[in-house]
Design a protein around this motif. Structure first.
Motif, short mmCIF file in Angstrom:
data_model
loop_
_atom_site.label_atom_id
_atom_site.label_comp_id
_atom_site.label_asym_id
_atom_site.label_seq_id
_atom_site.Cartn_x
_atom_site.Cartn_y
_atom_site.Cartn_z
N VAL A 783 0.84 -1.20 0.00
CA VAL A 783 0.00 0.00 0.00
C VAL A 783 0.88 1.25 0.00
O VAL A 783 1.79 1.38 0.83
CB VAL A 783 -0.94 0.03 1.21
CG1 VAL A 783 -1.77 1.31 1.22
CG2 VAL A 783 -1.84 -1.20 1.22
N ALA A 784 0.59 2.15 -0.93
CA ALA A 784 1.19 3.48 -0.92
C ALA A 784 0.05 4.49 -0.80
O ALA A 784 -1.02 4.30 -1.37
CB ALA A 784 1.98 3.73 -2.20
N ARG A 795 5.60 21.12 -4.56
CA ARG A 795 5.95 20.13 -5.59
C ARG A 795 5.76 18.73 -5.00
O ARG A 795 5.76 18.56 -3.77
CB ARG A 795 7.40 20.33 -6.05
CG ARG A 795 8.43 20.10 -4.97
CD ARG A 795 9.82 20.46 -5.42
NE ARG A 795 9.92 21.89 -5.72
CZ ARG A 795 10.13 22.82 -4.81
NH1 ARG A 795 10.26 22.51 -3.52
NH2 ARG A 795 10.21 24.09 -5.15
N PRO A 796 5.63 17.72 -5.83
CA PRO A 796 5.51 16.36 -5.32
C PRO A 796 6.77 15.95 -4.57
O PRO A 796 7.88 16.35 -4.93
CB PRO A 796 5.33 15.50 -6.59
CG PRO A 796 4.87 16.45 -7.64
CD PRO A 796 5.50 17.76 -7.31
N ALA A 797 6.57 15.16 -3.52
CA ALA A 797 7.73 14.75 -2.72
C ALA A 797 7.33 13.57 -1.83
O ALA A 797 6.15 13.26 -1.67
CB ALA A 797 8.21 15.91 -1.84
N LEU A 798 8.36 12.91 -1.28
CA LEU A 798 8.11 11.94 -0.22
C LEU A 798 7.63 12.70 1.00
O LEU A 798 8.11 13.80 1.29
CB LEU A 798 9.37 11.15 0.08
CG LEU A 798 9.88 10.21 -1.02
CD1 LEU A 798 11.25 9.66 -0.64
CD2 LEU A 798 8.90 9.08 -1.25
N ALA A 799 6.67 12.15 1.71
CA ALA A 799 6.15 12.83 2.91
C ALA A 799 7.22 12.87 3.99
O ALA A 799 8.12 12.03 4.05
CB ALA A 799 4.92 12.09 3.41
N SER A 800 7.10 13.86 4.85
CA SER A 800 8.01 13.95 5.99
C SER A 800 7.82 12.73 6.90
O SER A 800 6.77 12.07 6.86
CB SER A 800 7.74 15.23 6.77
OG SER A 800 6.45 15.16 7.39
N ASP A 805 4.34 8.99 9.73
CA ASP A 805 3.96 8.30 10.98
C ASP A 805 2.48 8.53 11.30
O ASP A 805 1.79 7.61 11.76
CB ASP A 805 4.83 8.80 12.13
CG ASP A 805 6.27 8.30 12.05
OD1 ASP A 805 6.51 7.34 11.28
OD2 ASP A 805 7.14 8.88 12.73
N GLN A 806 2.01 9.75 11.07
CA GLN A 806 0.59 10.04 11.30
C GLN A 806 -0.31 9.17 10.42
O GLN A 806 -1.32 8.63 10.87
CB GLN A 806 0.30 11.51 11.02
CG GLN A 806 0.68 12.47 12.12
CD GLN A 806 0.23 13.89 11.78
OE1 GLN A 806 0.76 14.51 10.87
NE2 GLN A 806 -0.75 14.37 12.51
N VAL A 807 0.08 9.05 9.15
CA VAL A 807 -0.72 8.25 8.21
C VAL A 807 -0.73 6.79 8.66
O VAL A 807 -1.79 6.15 8.71
CB VAL A 807 -0.16 8.39 6.78
CG1 VAL A 807 -0.78 7.35 5.85
CG2 VAL A 807 -0.41 9.80 6.24
N ALA A 817 4.69 3.35 1.79
CA ALA A 817 5.23 4.68 1.48
C ALA A 817 4.12 5.72 1.50
O ALA A 817 2.96 5.41 1.21
CB ALA A 817 5.91 4.68 0.11
N VAL A 818 4.49 6.94 1.87
CA VAL A 818 3.56 8.07 1.84
C VAL A 818 4.20 9.17 1.00
O VAL A 818 5.36 9.53 1.21
CB VAL A 818 3.25 8.59 3.26
CG1 VAL A 818 2.26 9.76 3.18
CG2 VAL A 818 2.72 7.48 4.15
N LEU A 819 3.44 9.69 0.04
CA LEU A 819 3.92 10.77 -0.81
C LEU A 819 2.95 11.94 -0.74
O LEU A 819 1.77 11.77 -0.42
CB LEU A 819 4.05 10.30 -2.27
CG LEU A 819 5.07 9.18 -2.53
CD1 LEU A 819 4.36 7.83 -2.57
CD2 LEU A 819 5.81 9.41 -3.84
#
Length: 855
Positions: A783-784, A795-800, A805-807, A817-819
């Motif tokens: 799951v992403a 701009r698009p990026a990998l989440a902090s 962690d919140q997600v 992964a979270v983007l």
């Protein structure tokens, strides 16, 4: 061209991709040419078959074309795929064999084979006329006809295919077809996806030398381009003889992007086989056998020929779609209002609307439009669109509705698929139609100068049509089982599909809406979705579309909605979730008078995508006395279920979106998913079983238009519609939608549906929208999650790490992964349906090591 080159028939070399050597055999026909000729053919050798498929190739292919049909045949189906003499691995006779002789050859071969029992011919390209010539001589054996990208006639006024004319040019024919392998090699490039090297090698294998390519040139030379050609009479006899096959089951499988046999030839065959099932494979080209799985289509179609399952008849007698206009023919109450940026524009009463509809219906008939003709409507919401729609319905024409929300490309694809004979449009639409070469004789709405009329290729104007209908008797009205409309899906999960409705199904849809929402003559409708507004006259109530950009529902402002509600004294409002979000965001701009008018609305409906309670709650603040409802449905059937805001809040949080109980007259069930996310084919109404939502109702579509394969898959069993949505029923019988079947994430532990994950993520403060997608092969997907935040990311990026962690804490599944993206792509029609397929491709590329590009 050099003739007289002879060579014996041989078996193909071993190792050709997908070809079982056990299928190949040589058969000598002693009666041919007085000395016997030997054919190579593929034959699966089934003894005492229930049916035999006689497969006939075109030029420059050979029986290899049909390898998948042999491979997928069931034990009771015999498949014989023939190599014509001088083609493939059949004997090189050194003779000129024109169409009539090749029909004779095929008949002599089947006689030698002792072919008995029911036979279905299957043919492609020049094999089409040959197979049909055989069929006309063997009517007593013929059980069906399958044709793929072929032709039997050059339609009047149309030139022969450009590639054929080019190949027939002086000095070109022999050079490209015989002396070189240009034609053989080039034909394989007429596929959407270039075949693998092994497949290309197999197609070219019989045609390595000049001597073995003689008939390739002969076939091209034998195409009649005019009446003087030696094969013209034979081809005309085949074409004219098809009248005898009108009662024979037929399946037409077509590559829509064929540069040789375009849709022009498909429509000619449809006219000759009016009962035929048709599937038009979008984007497929000449070698449709390589671009699409026609083998499965053919065998599925054959399997259903003897299916006697009866679809329950709709016995209810319903008022015609224009019945309310008949009832209000002397009524001076306003029926339709057009809104502009400065307020109300034109309006028309029910009496005026009824008169205009009758007059335009008669005028269309006087102009040559006939019952069953298709008429595309490219007119903005308003009076003219309403008049044209009901006039077409009244006189039996089939309306084609491809709204601007599809975008130019999507509209073009839709119109090419629907193939209207007429196109009614405003000037801008007609200019695009001419530039894009959209089909249909053009009828202009609005005044045009003679010069502009000529430059746009306008056949008539709507005013001219009106005048032709003055004092004329209206043509006969259609019956309940006649086709009313072809409307197109939003294309949110693939190419937009044409959905065909009969009059009785459209009537049943109108009646369901009236029943569910207790709509009466006292109601007045503001619809921020143009197709819904068109049902106003059918329900006998006034309607208006607010001033907005129809291709961008999110552009609807509170002021524009308030102006429409005020002008009409509306009691009903219909808007998409995206429209409601912007109405709530701009509600501070409402005037006191508009707020007062908004307080008189009794019912708010929102649909087009799952609607959250927060969206409805904020909208209810703008429409304080309206009961918010969200009908669940789709282009293929609406409404299916309905739920109010109060019911949503009472249902609470669950796995997906609660869309309420199925409405009266609708049956809903669940086809449970297996561990790979596939429906198992068993319907359940038990609680908490996740699977595909299946629906039965009087207002379900008739069929997908020119998409027989899609229609067959969607209607299993007959009379049910497979929605493509995944969901479950709860213990109280309420339906919950968990996402789309194609978006189901199939992980190691089984399927994961996306909506519950997305809602959990969207509950995190600062996140506006989320998409949960699967990365990797089905069965091992991870799951992403991709999110759009309240303060858009630059701009698009990998989440902090903190957001990731919140997600992960918010959801009940492992998240790989979270983007973050500035915005998530949504459909054009409703601005609400998330394009998870596009997001999945984008995220997959990034997580595979690619750069983080624009979503």
């Amino acid at each position: 061209m050099n003739r007289g080159v002879t060579a014996p028939a041989t078996l193909p070399p071993a190792g050709l991709s997908g070809l079982d050597p056990a299928w190949s055999r040589l058969v000598t026909v002693p009666s041919l040419d007085g000395l016997g000729r030997t054919f190579h053919l593929l034959d699966n050798g089934v003894v005492d078959p229930e049916v035999t498929l006689l497969c006939v190739h075109g030029n420059p292919s050979w029986s290899y074309l049909w390898r998948d049909i042999l491979a997928k045949a069931d034990p009771n189906t015999r498949v014989i795929a023939v190599d014509h003499l001088d083609m493939g691995y059949s004997e090189r006779t050194g003779t000129v064999r024109r169409l009539q002789r090749r029909i004779d050859d095929l008949g002599a071969l089947t006689e030698e084979l002792g072919l008995s029992g029911p036979v279905i011919t299957v043919a492609h390209d020049w094999g089409g006329p040959i197979s049909l010539g055989w069929a006309l001589r063997h009517r007593d054996q013929l059980a069906g006809v399958v044709l793929a990208n072929t032709a039997v006639h050059q339609p009047a006024g149309a030139k022969a295919p450009r590639l054929i004319r080019l190949a027939r040019s002086r000095g070109v024919l022999e050079r490209v077809t015989v002396r070189t392998a240009t034609f053989v090699r080039g034909a394989l490039e007429l596929s959407r996806r270039r075949p693998t090297a092994a497949v290309r090698e197999a197609y070219r294998a019989p045609y390595r030398t000049v001597e073995r390519r003689m008939a390739v040139g002969g076939f091209v030379e034998d195409i009649p381009l005019d009446e003087s050609h030696p094969s013209y009479v034979a081809l005309a006899e085949v074409a004219d003889g098809l009248e005898q096959l009108r009662d024979v089951p037929a399946l037409l499988l077509w590559g829509s992007s064929d540069p040789v046999f375009s849709d022009l030839y498909l429509h000619d065959l449809e006219a000759r086989f009016p009962h035929a099932q048709v599937h038009r494979f979008a984007g497929a080209r000449h070698y449709v056998t390589e671009d699409a799985d026609i083998a499965t289509a053919v065998h599925t179609w054959i399997g259903g020929l003897n299916d006697s399952t009866a679809i329950p008849a709709e016995l209810t007698s319903r008022e015609p779609l224009w019945g309310a206009l008949d009832r209000r023919t002397a009524d001076d109450e306003v029926a339709v209002i057009e809104m502009t940026a400065t307020g109300a524009g034109r309006s028309v009463t029910f009496a005026e609307l009824d008169l205009d509809v009758r007059q335009v219906a008669a005028g269309l008939y006087e102009s040559g439009v006939r019952a069953g003709d298709r008429v595309a409507l490219l007119v903005p919401p308003g009076i003219d669109l309403t008049v044209c729609l009901y006039a077409c319905w009244r006189m039996g024409a089939v309306t084609v509705v491809a709204d601007a929300g599809l975008g130019l490309r999507g509209m073009g694809q839709a119109l090419e698929s629907a193939a209207p004979q007429y196109l009614i449009g405003v000037t801008k639409a007609l200019a695009v139609a001419r530039t894009m070469r959209w089909p249909g004789r053009r009828i202009a709405v609005g005044e045009l100068t003679p010069v502009l009329q000529k430059s746009l290729g306008v056949w008539a104007t709507l005013d001219e049509v009106r005048r032709r209908g003055e004092f004329k008797t209206a043509p006969p009205s259609p019956g309940p089982d006649d086709v009313a409309a072809v409307v197109f899906t939003s294309g949110a999960t693939g190419p937009a599909k044409g959905v065909r409705y009969l009059h009785r199904q459209a009537q049943a849809q109108r009646d369901a809406l009236v029943r569910v929402y207790s709509i009466s003559r006292d109601d007045r409708l503001v619809a921020a979705f143009a197709p819904f507004a068109l049902y106003g006259p059918a329900m006998g109530i006034p309607s208006v579309v607010p001033d907005m950009e129809v291709t961008s529902p999110g552009s609807l402002s509170a002021v524009a909605l308030g102006a429409a509600v005020s002008e009409l004294a509306a009691t009903l409002v219909f808007a998409s979730p995206a429209a409601l979000r912007n109405v709530s965001a701009t509600s501070g701009q409402l005037t006191p008078a508009q707020r007062e008018a908004m307080s008189q609305v009794r019912l708010l409906m929102s649909a087009g995508a799952p609607v959250s309670s927060s969206v409805l709650r904020r909208a209810a603040e703008v429409l304080p006395n309206a009961e918010p409802h969200t009908p669940y449905g789709m282009t293929e059937v609406l409404p299916v279920a309905d739920i109010s805001l109060a019911e949503i809040e009472a249902a609470g949080v669950g796995n997906g979106v609660c869309v309420g109980h199925p409405v009266a007259g609708v049956s809903a069930a669940i086809d449970e998913l297996d561990v790979m996310g596939r429906p198992i084919g068993t319907f359940s109404t038990e609680p908490d079983v996740t699977g595909e939502v299946v629906i039965q109702a009087a207002h379900v579509k008739d069929a997908y238009d020119r998409l027989w394969v899609t229609q067959h898959a969607s209607a299993q069993p007959a009379s049910w519609h497979r929605s493509g949505d995944v969901g479950h029923l709860d213990k109280d019988g309420r339906l919950w939608i968990e996402g789309r079947l194609v978006h189901t994430i199939v992980g190691p532990a089984g399927p994961i549906t996306p909506v519950a994950v997305e809602h959990a993520v969207e509950s995190i403060p600062g996140i506006d929208l989320a998409a949960a997608v699967g990365i990797g092969p089905a069965g091992t997907q991870q799951v992403a999650v991709v999110v759009a935040t309240s303060r858009p990311a630059p701009r698009p990026a990998l989440a902090s790490e903190a957001l990731s962690d919140q997600v992960r804490s918010a959801v009940g599944v492992d998240v790989a992964a979270v983007l973050v993206a500035p915005a998530l792509p949504v459909d054009k029609r409703h601005n609400s349906k998330i394009d998870r397929g596009r997001i999945a491709s984008w995220a997959s590329a990034i997580l595979a090591g690619g750069r983080i590009g624009k979503l």
